[in-house]
Design a protein around this motif. Structure first.
Motif, PDB file in Angstrom:
ATOM      1  N   UNK A  51       3.636  -1.906   1.597  1.00  8.85           N
ATOM      2  CA  UNK A  51       3.025  -3.078   0.501  1.00  8.85           C
ATOM      3  C   UNK A  51       2.825  -2.226  -0.761  1.00  8.85           C
ATOM      4  N   UNK A  52       3.216  -2.870  -1.922  1.00  7.50           N
ATOM      5  CA  UNK A  52       2.999  -2.353  -3.209  1.00  7.50           C
ATOM      6  C   UNK A  52       4.018  -1.806  -3.781  1.00  7.50           C
ATOM      7  N   UNK A  53       5.541  -2.283  -3.572  1.00  9.44           N
ATOM      8  CA  UNK A  53       6.663  -1.807  -3.964  1.00  9.44           C
ATOM      9  C   UNK A  53       6.820  -1.877  -5.575  1.00  9.44           C
ATOM     10  N   UNK A  54       6.403  -2.862  -6.053  1.00 10.57           N
ATOM     11  CA  UNK A  54       6.460  -3.107  -7.579  1.00 10.57           C
ATOM     12  C   UNK A  54       5.428  -2.062  -8.093  1.00 10.57           C
ATOM     13  N   UNK A  55       4.101  -2.023  -7.773  1.00  6.83           N
ATOM     14  CA  UNK A  55       3.229  -1.073  -8.433  1.00  6.83           C
ATOM     15  C   UNK A  55       3.711   0.478  -8.404  1.00  6.83           C
ATOM     16  N   UNK A  56       4.366   0.815  -7.123  1.00  5.74           N
ATOM     17  CA  UNK A  56       4.619   2.042  -6.683  1.00  5.74           C
ATOM     18  C   UNK A  56       5.746   2.302  -7.772  1.00  5.74           C
ATOM     19  N   UNK A  57       6.782   1.554  -8.141  1.00  8.58           N
ATOM     20  CA  UNK A  57       7.556   1.949  -9.087  1.00  8.58           C
ATOM     21  C   UNK A  57       7.313   2.146 -10.354  1.00  8.58           C
ATOM     22  N   UNK A  58       6.430   1.183 -10.955  1.00  8.73           N
ATOM     23  CA  UNK A  58       5.900   1.292 -12.204  1.00  8.73           C
ATOM     24  C   UNK A  58       4.884   2.622 -12.381  1.00  8.73           C
ATOM     25  N   UNK A  59       4.115   2.868 -11.489  1.00 12.47           N
ATOM     26  CA  UNK A  59       3.289   4.095 -11.478  1.00 12.47           C
ATOM     27  C   UNK A  59       4.023   5.370 -11.467  1.00 12.47           C
ATOM     28  N   UNK A  60       5.128   5.494 -10.671  1.00 13.39           N
ATOM     29  CA  UNK A  60       5.797   6.593 -10.786  1.00 13.39           C
ATOM     30  C   UNK A  60       6.815   6.699 -12.099  1.00 13.39           C
ATOM     31  N   UNK A  61       6.952   5.644 -12.704  1.00  9.89           N
ATOM     32  CA  UNK A  61       7.927   5.681 -13.899  1.00  9.89           C
ATOM     33  C   UNK A  61       6.724   5.960 -15.071  1.00  9.89           C
ATOM     34  N   UNK A  62       5.644   5.450 -14.847  1.00  8.05           N
ATOM     35  CA  UNK A  62       4.790   5.596 -16.339  1.00  8.05           C
ATOM     36  C   UNK A  62       3.606   6.962 -15.886  1.00  8.05           C
ATOM     37  N   UNK A  63       3.609   7.410 -14.536  1.00  5.61           N
ATOM     38  CA  UNK A  63       3.020   8.402 -14.285  1.00  5.61           C
ATOM     39  C   UNK A  63       1.293   8.072 -14.029  1.00  5.61           C
ATOM     40  N   UNK A  64       1.190   7.041 -13.860  1.00  8.08           N
ATOM     41  CA  UNK A  64      -0.231   6.476 -13.465  1.00  8.08           C
ATOM     42  C   UNK A  64      -0.557   6.852 -12.015  1.00  8.08           C
ATOM     43  N   UNK A  65      -1.635   7.154 -11.632  1.00  4.58           N
ATOM     44  CA  UNK A  65      -2.337   7.687 -10.425  1.00  4.58           C
ATOM     45  C   UNK A  65      -2.312   6.571  -9.430  1.00  4.58           C
ATOM     46  N   UNK A  66      -2.216   6.778  -8.244  1.00  2.00           N
ATOM     47  CA  UNK A  66      -2.395   5.627  -7.122  1.00  2.00           C
ATOM     48  C   UNK A  66      -2.812   6.246  -5.862  1.00  2.00           C
ATOM     49  N   UNK A  67      -3.315   5.338  -5.085  1.00  2.00           N
ATOM     50  CA  UNK A  67      -3.905   5.741  -3.792  1.00  2.00           C
ATOM     51  C   UNK A  67      -3.220   5.133  -2.724  1.00  2.00           C
ATOM     52  N   UNK A  68      -3.111   5.845  -1.596  1.00  2.22           N
ATOM     53  CA  UNK A  68      -2.163   5.144  -0.439  1.00  2.22           C
ATOM     54  C   UNK A  68      -3.049   5.012   0.840  1.00  2.22           C
ATOM     55  N   UNK A  69      -3.078   4.016   1.476  1.00  2.00           N
ATOM     56  CA  UNK A  69      -3.947   3.947   2.613  1.00  2.00           C
ATOM     57  C   UNK A  69      -2.849   3.822   3.943  1.00  2.00           C
ATOM     58  N   UNK A  70      -3.096   4.614   4.857  1.00  3.41           N
ATOM     59  CA  UNK A  70      -2.113   4.672   6.095  1.00  3.41           C
ATOM     60  C   UNK A  70      -2.619   3.558   6.995  1.00  3.41           C
ATOM     61  N   UNK A  71      -1.393   2.918   7.581  1.00  3.67           N
ATOM     62  CA  UNK A  71      -1.707   1.747   8.552  1.00  3.67           C
ATOM     63  C   UNK A  71      -1.058   2.340  10.107  1.00  3.67           C
ATOM     64  N   UNK A  72      -1.243   1.951  10.929  1.00  5.31           N
ATOM     65  CA  UNK A  72      -0.784   2.370  12.204  1.00  5.31           C
ATOM     66  C   UNK A  72      -0.146   1.147  12.807  1.00  5.31           C
ATOM     67  N   UNK A  73       1.486   1.246  12.930  1.00  8.22           N
ATOM     68  CA  UNK A  73       1.905   0.076  13.593  1.00  8.22           C
ATOM     69  C   UNK A  73       2.841   0.694  14.500  1.00  8.22           C
ATOM     70  N   UNK A  74       2.728  -0.056  15.662  1.00  2.00           N
ATOM     71  CA  UNK A  74       3.886   0.474  16.981  1.00  2.00           C
ATOM     72  C   UNK A  74       5.452   0.096  16.701  1.00  2.00           C
ATOM     73  N   UNK A  75       5.675  -0.486  15.894  1.00  2.00           N
ATOM     74  CA  UNK A  75       7.198  -0.766  15.768  1.00  2.00           C
ATOM     75  C   UNK A  75       7.524  -1.320  14.474  1.00  2.00           C
ATOM     76  N   UNK A  76       8.804  -1.372  14.156  1.00  2.00           N
ATOM     77  CA  UNK A  76       9.180  -2.271  12.796  1.00  2.00           C
ATOM     78  C   UNK A  76       8.843  -3.509  12.655  1.00  2.00           C
ATOM     79  N   UNK A  77       9.058  -4.120  14.067  1.00  2.00           N
ATOM     80  CA  UNK A  77       8.651  -5.613  14.228  1.00  2.00           C
ATOM     81  C   UNK A  77       7.226  -5.832  13.520  1.00  2.00           C
ATOM     82  N   UNK A  78       6.305  -4.839  14.179  1.00  2.00           N
ATOM     83  CA  UNK A  78       4.878  -5.073  13.882  1.00  2.00           C
ATOM     84  C   UNK A  78       4.834  -4.852  12.237  1.00  2.00           C
ATOM     85  N   UNK A  79       5.527  -4.191  11.436  1.00  2.00           N
ATOM     86  CA  UNK A  79       5.345  -4.060  10.246  1.00  2.00           C
ATOM     87  C   UNK A  79       5.962  -5.400   9.649  1.00  2.00           C
TER      88      UNK A  79
END
Length: 348
Positions: A51-79
């Protein structure tokens, strides 16, 4: 939560569950990130962005800092299930976007519920003993829609994925509303033979309308007619709109018969009926047969949920503004106005 120095992997299936931002929306998001920073953490599953694909692209392009929260999923279906449920609850979605999210979640949950024998234990084909709901029933109760709405959404989502296999951009265009095609027509197009389906996809890519496949003509005995032309107004109406009890008048519809009795004559009835038909067609557009009462009720329910979330979010995020008696009185007045509007709807 941690600052992410390393790049995250973009999974196209996860990213394409939602439409791309419009240029205006993208510019507004970039301005917000520049002014306030990336306040909400991106969600990741190991090294894959969830989650956060648009923010991720903009932050990388502009050099903005961001944080990442890990979530545990058992499978792609769960995601996929999490993305669909999360985005459906927090974004302003068009009916098509909501339907694809709902249908994609339904299909993912059916896969996840499969037993070792390969049969979906929650499928609509499973025996109904009254103890365990089907997948569609369970999602319908959670989302606040009907079981039929969930099942139709599943068929639509499968159809869109079928078309997406023929074109990498068609799903995005359907999600954004660029493709002007009824949902039922998209389901029918997806069921066409491969050559016809790809031709239809190419037409939709160019913005051309695609006619749904026409049913084959029945070669059996001609069925009893279900419609009839009124000899007075000229309209073709269902048989039950003609009264068989009117001796000698079975070719005249009930409305014309009533108008004849009320006006004492037949003059101008055909012209009046044409006007009435035009007004009725304008009021009740029947060009979208896939839009049902369930869809209307679903939109109203989602609107009510959105209103409730807006009120609670505003109160929680700006609770300090409610400290004065005047502010609380204004809030009470607003709730009273909303209650009065709902009361007036019930009366009407």
């Amino acid at each position: 939560m941690q600052t992410a120095p390393a790049a995250l992997t973009i999974d196209p299936e996860f990213e394409n569950l939602l439409p791309a931002l419009t240029p205006e929306e993208s510019a507004a998001l970039e301005e917000s990130l520049e002014r306030e920073g990336c306040r909400d953490a991106l969600i990741a599953w190991n090294d894959t962005l969830v989650d956060g694909h648009n923010r991720y692209k903009i932050c990388n392009r502009r050099g903005f800092a961001y944080n990442v929260r890990q979530m545990d999923f058992d499978s792609r279906e769960d995601v996929i299930i999490w993305i669909c449920a999360n985005q459906s609850a927090r974004r302003n979605l068009t009916p098509v976007q909501f339907t694809i999210l709902l249908g994609t979640r339904y299909e993912a949950e059916k896969k996840k519920a499969s037993n070792p024998a390969g049969r979906n234990q929650y499928s609509e084909d499973a025996p109904q003993n009254g103890e365990r709901p089907t997948t569609a029933e369970r999602i319908a109760a959670e989302v606040g829609v009907s079981k039929n709405t969930v099942e139709r959404a599943g068929r639509f989502a499968r159809a869109v994925d079928t078309l997406a296999a023929d074109s990498p951009t068609i799903k995005r265009k359907i999600l954004s509303g660029e493709v002007k095609q009824a949902r039922t027509a998209i389901v029918e197009i997806a069921a066409k033979p491969e050559a016809e389906r790809k031709e239809a996809v190419e037409k939709m890519e160019r913005g051309e309308p695609v006619e749904p496949p026409k049913p084959k003509r029945e070669r059996e005995a001609k069925p009893e007619p279900t419609e009839k032309e009124c000899t007075m107004c000229g309209r073709v109406l269902p048989i039950d709109r003609f009264s068989l009890k009117l001796a000698g008048r079975s070719s005249i519809c009930r409305q014309c018969y009533a108008l004849t009795k009320a006006t004492g004559g037949r003059q101008d009835i055909r012209e009046h009926m044409a006007t009435i038909t035009d007004v009725a067609n304008a009021m009740y557009d029947d060009t979208a047969p896939d839009y049902s009462l369930d869809d209307i009720l679903d939109e109203i329910r989602r609107g009510a949920d959105t209103l409730q979330r807006l009120i609670w979010n505003a109160l929680q995020q700006h609770s300090d503004l409610m400290d004065t008696a005047e502010a609380r009185a204004q809030y009470d007045d607003l709730i009273s106005d909303i209650s009065a509007a709902i009361y007036n709807l019930r009366r009407s």
